[in-house]
Design a protein around this motif. Structure first.
Motif, PDB file in Angstrom:
ATOM      1  N   ALA A   1       0.827  -1.201   0.000  1.00 23.83           N
ATOM      2  CA  ALA A   1       0.000   0.000   0.000  1.00 23.83           C
ATOM      3  C   ALA A   1       0.867   1.260   0.000  1.00 23.83           C
ATOM      4  CB  ALA A   1      -0.918  -0.008   1.217  1.00 23.83           C
TER       5      ALA A   1
ATOM      6  N   ARG B   1       2.243   2.032  -3.360  1.00 20.68           N
ATOM      7  CA  ARG B   1       1.237   2.621  -4.261  1.00 20.68           C
ATOM      8  C   ARG B   1       1.029   4.103  -3.971  1.00 20.68           C
ATOM      9  NH1 ARG B   1      -1.088  -2.616  -3.700  1.00 20.68           N
ATOM     10  NH2 ARG B   1      -2.370  -1.974  -1.915  1.00 20.68           N
TER      11      ARG B   1
ATOM     12  N   ALA C   1      -2.460   4.860  -5.451  1.00 22.87           N
ATOM     13  CA  ALA C   1      -3.147   4.459  -4.223  1.00 22.87           C
ATOM     14  C   ALA C   1      -4.610   4.864  -4.239  1.00 22.87           C
ATOM     15  CB  ALA C   1      -2.461   5.078  -3.016  1.00 22.87           C
TER      16      ALA C   1
ATOM     17  N   ASP D   1      -5.491   2.470   0.918  1.00 23.08           N
ATOM     18  CA  ASP D   1      -4.037   2.301   1.013  1.00 23.08           C
ATOM     19  C   ASP D   1      -3.429   3.222   2.073  1.00 23.08           C
ATOM     20  OD1 ASP D   1      -3.643   0.271  -0.901  1.00 23.08           O
ATOM     21  OD2 ASP D   1      -3.760   1.717  -2.533  1.00 23.08           O
TER      22      ASP D   1
ATOM     23  N   THR E   1      -3.943   1.532   5.355  1.00 26.46           N
ATOM     24  CA  THR E   1      -3.112   0.333   5.482  1.00 26.46           C
ATOM     25  C   THR E   1      -1.649   0.684   5.720  1.00 26.46           C
ATOM     26  OG1 THR E   1      -4.619  -0.854   4.013  1.00 26.46           O
ATOM     27  CG2 THR E   1      -2.450  -1.828   4.338  1.00 26.46           C
TER      28      THR E   1
END
Length: 283
Positions: free
Chosen positions: A154, A157, A163, A167, A170
């Motif tokens: 995540a 990203r 993302a 994300d 996370t």
């Protein structure tokens, strides 16, 4: 909360914790209400904290012109707070994106700043920033964490621009040295405490238009400067924090072990002792 009026008429608020010599504290985010700073690891035992709510955040008012959210245009708000408190020369602390505001203030009003404490702070105003590669380098230090695998994907990203909202949740553990209940609560409060529209303006075009001029201004700054980094933080990495410190003539760098972007949460006693010792040192 106590309030005062900025030059453009915006009503601004600040929170006070403790007694004694004041320490003005600028929050990051950018544009997150100062409440997230808490008591900075118990610093009110040593100083009277004056914790600002920047315009449009917390208990502060919304400016008539949204362009007033730009970082360089908020320097006047810091000066208005100083004048409101009746301080000739004062100690200034800033966290994260608030570092840019504090640096711009010190460059414009060098005689007002007695000490400057930059806590895991940005320094785009000086032409220093961190990169996605810096972010991933720091993240790689956390491979032993039970949450690492999913969080790392995540996190990657986020920095490659792919993302989604989940994300960010996370990846939140990477910003903390300890992913415990206090860290979870701190992270969960971020969205409600942040003015997202103001945050988009904060570093917009023109905010950091002349880093060379700012570097020249702080090169003769008489204030003592502490640049405090977290061992596991990516913004800035400890070596980038040392680069920032090197642009000030009277500076020192401290790396707090096993800490992330919010070192007062990761080790409150160590954080408050480090900052208090710096502030109390003889000029």
């Amino acid at each position: 909360m106590p309030s005062f009026t900025a030059a453009d008429g915006t009503e601004l608020a600040h929170r006070v914790e403790g007694e004694g010599e004041p320490l003005l504290c600028l929050p990051g985010g950018p544009m997150r209400a100062g409440r997230y700073l808490g008591d900075l690891g118990g610093l009110p035992a040593h100083r009277r904290l004056v914790l600002a709510d920047l315009r449009g955040t917390g208990a502060s008012g919304v400016p008539a012109d949204p362009a007033g959210y730009r970082c360089d245009r908020q320097v006047g708000d810091v000066e208005a707070l100083r004048a409101h408190l009746g301080l000739e020369r004062f100690d200034l602390l800033a966290h994260s994106a608030g570092g840019d505001l504090a640096i711009l203030y010190a460059a414009r009003y060098p005689a007002r700043v007695r000490t400057l404490t930059l806590v895991t702070a940005r320094a785009r105003a000086l032409g220093v920033d961190f990169t996605p590669e810096h972010r991933l380098e720091a993240a790689a230090l956390r491979t032993a964490e039970p949450w690492f695998e999913g969080a790392y994907e995540a996190y990657a990203r986020i920095w490659d621009g792919t993302a989604d909202d989940s994300d960010f949740d996370t990846a939140a553990p990477f910003f903390h040295g300890r992913w415990d209940a206090a860290a979870r609560a701190h992270a969960a409060a971020e969205e409600a405490q942040t003015n997202e529209g103001a945050a988009r303006v904060y570093a917009s075009a023109g905010a950091f238009a002349d880093p060379a001029a700012v570097r020249d201004a702080v090169a003769s700054l008489d204030a003592r400067v502490l640049v405090l980094a977290g061992e596991w933080d990516s913004g800035p990495l400890p070596r980038v924090a040392a680069t920032i410190a090197g642009l000030f003539p009277r500076s020192e760098t401290v790396v707090q072990a096993r800490s992330g972007h919010f070192p007062w949460l990761d080790d409150p006693a160590r954080f408050s002792a480090t900052v208090a010792a710096f502030l109390d040192r003889e000029p």
